[in-house]
Design an enzyme around this catalytic site. Structure first.
Site, PDB file in Angstrom:
ATOM      1  N   CYS A 122      21.982  -5.674  15.913  1.00 25.25           N
ATOM      2  CA  CYS A 122      21.063  -6.707  15.341  1.00 25.25           C
ATOM      3  C   CYS A 122      22.166  -7.354  14.413  1.00 25.25           C
ATOM      4  CB  CYS A 122      20.212  -5.790  14.327  1.00 25.25           C
ATOM      5  SG  CYS A 122      19.140  -7.171  13.733  1.00 25.25           S
ATOM      6  N   CYS A 125      20.569  -8.116  10.869  1.00 25.41           N
ATOM      7  CA  CYS A 125      20.145  -6.988   9.828  1.00 25.41           C
ATOM      8  C   CYS A 125      20.432  -5.663  10.762  1.00 25.41           C
ATOM      9  CB  CYS A 125      18.981  -7.009   9.269  1.00 25.41           C
ATOM     10  SG  CYS A 125      17.577  -7.366  10.297  1.00 25.41           S
ATOM     11  N   SER A 126      19.397  -4.969  10.817  1.00 25.14           N
ATOM     12  CA  SER A 126      19.545  -3.625  11.455  1.00 25.14           C
ATOM     13  C   SER A 126      18.444  -3.268  12.229  1.00 25.14           C
ATOM     14  CB  SER A 126      19.733  -2.468  10.473  1.00 25.14           C
ATOM     15  OG  SER A 126      18.755  -2.361   9.634  1.00 25.14           O
ATOM     16  N   CYS A 127      17.816  -4.071  13.126  1.00 28.09           N
ATOM     17  CA  CYS A 127      16.608  -3.654  13.812  1.00 28.09           C
ATOM     18  C   CYS A 127      17.033  -2.706  14.862  1.00 28.09           C
ATOM     19  CB  CYS A 127      15.914  -4.800  14.531  1.00 28.09           C
ATOM     20  SG  CYS A 127      15.159  -6.202  13.261  1.00 28.09           S
TER      21      CYS A 127
END
Ligand code: FE
Length: 222
Positions: A122, A125-127
């Site tokens: 991602c 961010c951090s999906c």
């Protein structure tokens, strides 16, 4: 592209502190303080019970994790019909095994082959696909991984100890709040006739992100 980050507020349990390295063990970070304040407020107002919060955290830490994804992959390896369904409509195929919940509403499964290796990042961010992989590892959220996975995927794989044949293309999939990817690693040789449960033992978390290959039978022997 809309890209909200509800999951960024989902680590209230992460107030474990490192007591070494000369830090003040009792000192809370500003984020910890805010989380604690919010938690106290919610409990005080009667909106949540501490036990319910603990149960939710416990669920994500112990019950929802890579073993769910490993079950999905093992079934895909064993059942061509399920693999076809997974590739056509991963959300439905995964839901059919009981893995549902937040951050996994729209899943896409990408299959590794000798010609093509898939890797998930991602960049913003951090999906991450929570219902099948649990909470993301720290490195997945790091700026270094997020930027380098796109610019130099082969270099990142080398850092993870993975060397692919020259001719294998690498495809990098950028997760979003809307779409989460699950990599189906290649089934290792020498696993003919294995049960799904046994096959699942070969499917590591990283192999479903694409930063590792599935374990070989000799790696899990003994
Ligand atoms: Fe994200």
């Amino acid at each position: 592209m809309p890209h909200d980050h509800p999951h960024h507020h989902d680590h209230p349990h992460d107030h474990g502190h490192d007591h070494g390295h000369g830090h003040e063990g009792s000192e809370l970070s500003p984020m910890d303080l805010r989380v604690r304040a919010l938690e106290s407020l919610l409990v005080e107002k009667g909106y949540v019970q501490p036990a319910a919060l603990d149960a939710l955290i416990e669920t994500y830490e112990t019950k929802i994790g890579p073993r769910n994804g490993a079950q999905v992959v093992a079934k895909a390896w064993s059942d061509p019909g399920f693999l076809a369904w997974l590739r056509r409509d991963a959300s439905a195929a995964i839901h059919s095994l009981g893995h549902t919940g937040r951050q996994g509403e729209h899943m896409v499964a990408v299959e590794n082959t000798p010609e093509e290796h898939n890797m998930v990042v991602c960049t913003l961010c951090s999906c991450y696909p929570w219902p099948v992989l649990g909470l993301p590892p720290t490195w997945y959220k790091s700026p270094a991984y997020r930027s380098r996975a796109v610019i130099d995927p082969r270099g990142v794989l080398a850092d993870f100890g993975v060397t692919l044949p020259e001719g294998t293309r690498i495809r990098v999939w950028d997760s979003t709040a809307e779409t989460r990817y699950l990599v189906i690693p290649m089934r290792p040789a020498g696993t003919e006739g294995w049960s799904e449960a046994r096959l699942a033992g070969l499917v590591s978390r990283d192999s479903m992100i694409g930063t590792a290959l599935a374990r070989r039978p000799e790696e899990v022997a003994a």
